[in-house]
Design an enzyme around this catalytic site. Structure first.
Site, PDB file in Angstrom:
ATOM      1  N   GLU A  72     -31.450  11.299 -15.858  1.00 53.54           N
ATOM      2  CA  GLU A  72     -30.659  12.097 -14.907  1.00 53.54           C
ATOM      3  C   GLU A  72     -29.589  12.915 -15.621  1.00 53.54           C
ATOM      4  OE1 GLU A  72     -31.520   8.945 -14.226  1.00 53.54           O
ATOM      5  OE2 GLU A  72     -32.023   8.750 -12.107  1.00 53.54           O
ATOM      6  N   CYS A  95       0.848  -1.210   0.000  1.00 49.85           N
ATOM      7  CA  CYS A  95       0.000   0.000   0.000  1.00 49.85           C
ATOM      8  C   CYS A  95       0.880   1.255   0.000  1.00 49.85           C
ATOM      9  CB  CYS A  95      -0.908  -0.014   1.232  1.00 49.85           C
ATOM     10  SG  CYS A  95      -1.736   1.566   1.473  1.00 49.85           S
ATOM     11  N   SER A 103      -9.150   4.495  -5.133  1.00 47.15           N
ATOM     12  CA  SER A 103      -8.084   3.612  -5.614  1.00 47.15           C
ATOM     13  C   SER A 103      -7.515   2.710  -4.534  1.00 47.15           C
ATOM     14  CB  SER A 103      -6.963   4.476  -6.200  1.00 47.15           C
ATOM     15  OG  SER A 103      -6.444   5.328  -5.183  1.00 47.15           O
ATOM     16  N   VAL A 156     -27.946   8.155 -14.715  1.00 52.75           N
ATOM     17  CA  VAL A 156     -27.818   7.897 -16.154  1.00 52.75           C
ATOM     18  C   VAL A 156     -29.073   8.425 -16.863  1.00 52.75           C
ATOM     19  CG1 VAL A 156     -26.305   5.898 -15.882  1.00 52.75           C
ATOM     20  CG2 VAL A 156     -28.772   5.573 -15.792  1.00 52.75           C
ATOM     21  N   HIS A 207     -17.789  22.260   2.345  1.00 49.62           N
ATOM     22  CA  HIS A 207     -17.940  23.514   1.624  1.00 49.62           C
ATOM     23  C   HIS A 207     -17.871  24.657   2.635  1.00 49.62           C
ATOM     24  CE1 HIS A 207     -20.052  21.667  -2.148  1.00 49.62           C
ATOM     25  NE2 HIS A 207     -18.748  21.662  -2.235  1.00 49.62           N
ATOM     26  N   CYS A 234       0.484   3.306   3.442  1.00 57.57           N
ATOM     27  CA  CYS A 234       0.865   2.782   4.756  1.00 57.57           C
ATOM     28  C   CYS A 234       2.209   3.381   5.206  1.00 57.57           C
ATOM     29  CB  CYS A 234       0.977   1.256   4.700  1.00 57.57           C
ATOM     30  SG  CYS A 234      -0.583   0.394   4.985  1.00 57.57           S
ATOM     31  N   HIS A 278     -20.646  23.618   5.712  1.00 57.89           N
ATOM     32  CA  HIS A 278     -21.451  22.397   5.732  1.00 57.89           C
ATOM     33  C   HIS A 278     -20.697  21.281   5.020  1.00 57.89           C
ATOM     34  CE1 HIS A 278     -22.398  24.521   1.976  1.00 57.89           C
ATOM     35  NE2 HIS A 278     -22.554  23.325   1.450  1.00 57.89           N
ATOM     36  N   ASN A 287     -13.109  10.242  -0.885  1.00 58.99           N
ATOM     37  CA  ASN A 287     -13.724   9.311  -1.821  1.00 58.99           C
ATOM     38  C   ASN A 287     -13.554   7.947  -1.192  1.00 58.99           C
ATOM     39  OD1 ASN A 287     -14.891   9.907  -4.209  1.00 58.99           O
ATOM     40  ND2 ASN A 287     -13.026   9.685  -5.423  1.00 58.99           N
ATOM     41  N   PHE A 338     -27.757   4.574 -10.331  1.00 60.12           N
ATOM     42  CA  PHE A 338     -27.037   5.114 -11.479  1.00 60.12           C
ATOM     43  C   PHE A 338     -27.591   6.491 -11.809  1.00 60.12           C
ATOM     44  CE2 PHE A 338     -26.414   0.554 -12.019  1.00 60.12           C
ATOM     45  CZ  PHE A 338     -25.075   0.500 -12.348  1.00 60.12           C
ATOM     46  N   GLN A 374      -8.623  13.653   0.413  1.00 66.04           N
ATOM     47  CA  GLN A 374      -7.788  14.524  -0.399  1.00 66.04           C
ATOM     48  C   GLN A 374      -8.166  15.975  -0.138  1.00 66.04           C
ATOM     49  OE1 GLN A 374      -7.018  13.522  -4.517  1.00 66.04           O
ATOM     50  NE2 GLN A 374      -8.241  11.666  -4.344  1.00 66.04           N
ATOM     51  N   ASP A 398       1.173  12.757  -5.752  1.00 66.46           N
ATOM     52  CA  ASP A 398       2.236  12.465  -6.727  1.00 66.46           C
ATOM     53  C   ASP A 398       1.730  12.627  -8.164  1.00 66.46           C
ATOM     54  OD1 ASP A 398       4.281  11.732  -4.796  1.00 66.46           O
ATOM     55  OD2 ASP A 398       3.062   9.953  -4.392  1.00 66.46           O
ATOM     56  N   HIS A 456      -8.226   7.415   3.805  1.00 68.18           N
ATOM     57  CA  HIS A 456      -7.582   8.665   3.381  1.00 68.18           C
ATOM     58  C   HIS A 456      -8.585   9.567   2.682  1.00 68.18           C
ATOM     59  CE1 HIS A 456      -7.641   6.399  -0.382  1.00 68.18           C
ATOM     60  NE2 HIS A 456      -7.486   7.543  -1.018  1.00 68.18           N
TER      61      HIS A 456
HETATM   62  P1  H2U Z   1      -8.533   8.110  -4.420  1.00 68.46           P
HETATM   63  O1  H2U Z   1      -8.556   7.359  -3.174  1.00 68.46           O
HETATM   64  O2  H2U Z   1      -9.712   8.998  -4.631  1.00 68.46           O
HETATM   65  O3  H2U Z   1      -8.344   7.165  -5.559  1.00 68.46           O
HETATM   66  O4  H2U Z   1      -7.261   9.065  -4.398  1.00 68.46           O
HETATM   67  C1  H2U Z   1      -5.991   8.656  -4.015  1.00 68.46           C
HETATM   68  C2  H2U Z   1      -5.022   9.704  -4.493  1.00 68.46           C
HETATM   69  O5  H2U Z   1      -3.729   9.363  -4.036  1.00 68.46           O
HETATM   70  C3  H2U Z   1      -4.952   9.784  -6.009  1.00 68.46           C
HETATM   71  O6  H2U Z   1      -5.251  11.104  -6.391  1.00 68.46           O
HETATM   72  C4  H2U Z   1      -2.778   9.665  -5.007  1.00 68.46           C
HETATM   73  C5  H2U Z   1      -3.494   9.444  -6.328  1.00 68.46           C
HETATM   74  O7  H2U Z   1      -2.978  10.297  -7.324  1.00 68.46           O
HETATM   75  N1  H2U Z   1      -1.608   8.813  -4.843  1.00 68.46           N
HETATM   76  C6  H2U Z   1      -0.352   9.380  -4.737  1.00 68.46           C
HETATM   77  O8  H2U Z   1      -0.216  10.599  -4.791  1.00 68.46           O
HETATM   78  N2  H2U Z   1       0.746   8.566  -4.575  1.00 68.46           N
HETATM   79  C7  H2U Z   1       0.673   7.213  -4.534  1.00 68.46           C
HETATM   80  O9  H2U Z   1       1.707   6.550  -4.407  1.00 68.46           O
HETATM   81  C8  H2U Z   1      -0.617   6.525  -4.627  1.00 68.46           C
HETATM   82  C9  H2U Z   1      -1.819   7.384  -4.809  1.00 68.46           C
HETATM   83 ZN    ZN Z   2      -2.248   1.111   3.706  1.00 65.78          ZN
END
Ligand code: H2U
Ligand code: ZN
Length: 360
Positions: A316, A51, A160, A313, A281, A54, A295, A152, A311, A167, A77, A165
């Site tokens: 919508e 990961c 992902s 779709v 926001h 981590c 909020h 997310n 969906f 952002q 990154d 986590h």
């Molecule tokens: P999501 O969980 O919404 O997928 O966002 C994870 C973000 O983490 C994603 O924008 C960043 C991805 O670019 N990321 C890094 O900056 N470095 C990494 O090594 C893995 C993921």
């Molecule tokens: Zn992890």
């Protein structure tokens, strides 16, 4: 006031965005043979060597994470926005218009534990995330006009990585949703003199049918104009708050409590790590806009099980958002759920039955 909720198709107005949603309560029982999403297996481990979020691990960009023990923030990154504008890119042609977009993107790890999610974290740990959000907004507000704190969660929502986590994207420009909310809140203040979301919170407190969690300083409800089935809005109850850095100690502790109960209800609804996109926001820029109330929105995609999602779709996309389940029913379902997490409950039951087991 919302005295009577019609049982036939009707449209509800979203005063925060100025948009409408079509509500069709009579369609709830329509036949469904839709797709089943594949469930992500339960994360078995607190630390995953593969990961990139981590502690101590190498990220895709080549940098190594420190052995962090609480929270950790790094610059994405693969950022969507960069602090330097390469060339001056402005075009005013009415059909081919563009403008430069300057900003920065950060990733915020909520915990060193790979297998946790916010509702399973302790109140102290959730409070640390709130403090970190506040610090980040305060720091970024010195350089950027709009600071979008968001999370997310879940593969179903395009996330992902299961590591807990969120952002933060900060930009010079106000993004589209921010422009709509800014105009609508300002317009409401001009027309009615009050604060849109404070007036709304007070009326919902009296009405009661859409409330999900009410704490001393915060409440969570399914908004009257919700588009996603179990969408919620988190609102301050006592005063106008510009943005996260302005929260008092008491408001932060109370918010940790509210997030814990709300997100536990979400997980308990379909006994799954409930996916969603959420975000804060707050007032744009450093000026304290009198029309703006801080909020948070939670937009979960799930509709009727851990695998069946709503969906956005067809109509919508081409007409306007539509829902079958009424916001009042969604709120009643969430309210009826326990605020003890189903995984903690399952673990406790296993322990109890193990201690009760007769000795051989
Ligand atoms: P999501 O969980 O919404 O997928 O966002 C994870 C973000 O983490 C994603 O924008 C960043 C991805 O670019 N990321 C890094 O900056 N470095 C990494 O090594 C893995 C993921
Ligand atoms: Zn992890």
């Amino acid at each position: 006031m919302t005295a009577r909720i019609p049982q036939h198709p009707h449209r509800r107005f979203n005063p925060l965005t100025g948009e409408w949603v079509l509500v069709s309560p009579q369609r709830v029982e329509r036949p469904w043979q839709g797709q089943l999403e594949e469930l992500r297996p339960v994360e078995p481990t607190g630390w995953d060597p593969d990961c990139p979020l981590c502690p101590g691990n190498l990220r895709s960009g080549g940098q190594r994470n420190p052995p962090y023990t609480n929270t950790f923030v790094f610059t994405n990154d693969f950022p969507a926005l960069r602090p330097q504008i390469g060339e001056d890119t402005t075009a005013t042609d009415p059909l081919f218009r563009h403008q430069p977009a300057r900003g920065t993107c950060r990733v915020v790890c909520f915990s060193p534990r790979h297998d946790l999610t916010l509702p399973e974290m302790s109140l102290i740990e959730i409070r640390r995330v709130i403090d970190l959000w506040g610090q980040q907004v305060a720091e970024l507000q010195a350089h950027y006009r709009w600071i979008q704190v968001f999370e997310n969660k879940g593969a179903l929502q395009g996330c992902s990585n299961p590591h807990p986590h969120g952002q933060i994207w900060a930009s010079d420009h106000l993004p589209t949703e921010a422009v709509k909310e800014n105009d609508q809140q300002r317009g409401y203040r001009r027309q009615f003199g009050g604060l849109l979301l404070m007036d709304y919170a007070q009326q919902e407190m009296q009405e009661g049918t859409r409330l999900v969690d009410v704490h001393e300083h915060w409440l969570a409800l399914v908004p009257y104009w919700a588009t996603w089935p179990f969408e919620t809005l988190v609102l301050p109850r006592q005063r106008r708050i510009s943005h996260l850095p302005q929260l008092t100690n008491a408001e932060r502790d109370d918010l940790a409590g509210l997030l814990k109960t709300l997100l536990t209800r979400y997980d308990n609804l379909f006994q799954t790590a409930f996916p969603y996109s959420m975000g804060w926001h707050g007032s744009p820029g450093t000026r304290d806009h009198k029309h703006w109330q801080l909020h948070a929105h939670f937009y979960p995609p799930l509709l009727r099980s851990a695998t069946v999602k709503k969906f956005m779709v067809g109509y919508e996309l081409l007409g306007e958002p539509q829902r079958d389940l009424t916001p009042e029913h969604a709120a009643a379902q969430l309210r009826a759920l326990p605020v003890q997490h189903y995984r903690a409950f399952a673990a406790r039951s296993r322990q109890t039955s193990a201690t009760r087991r007769p000795r051989a």
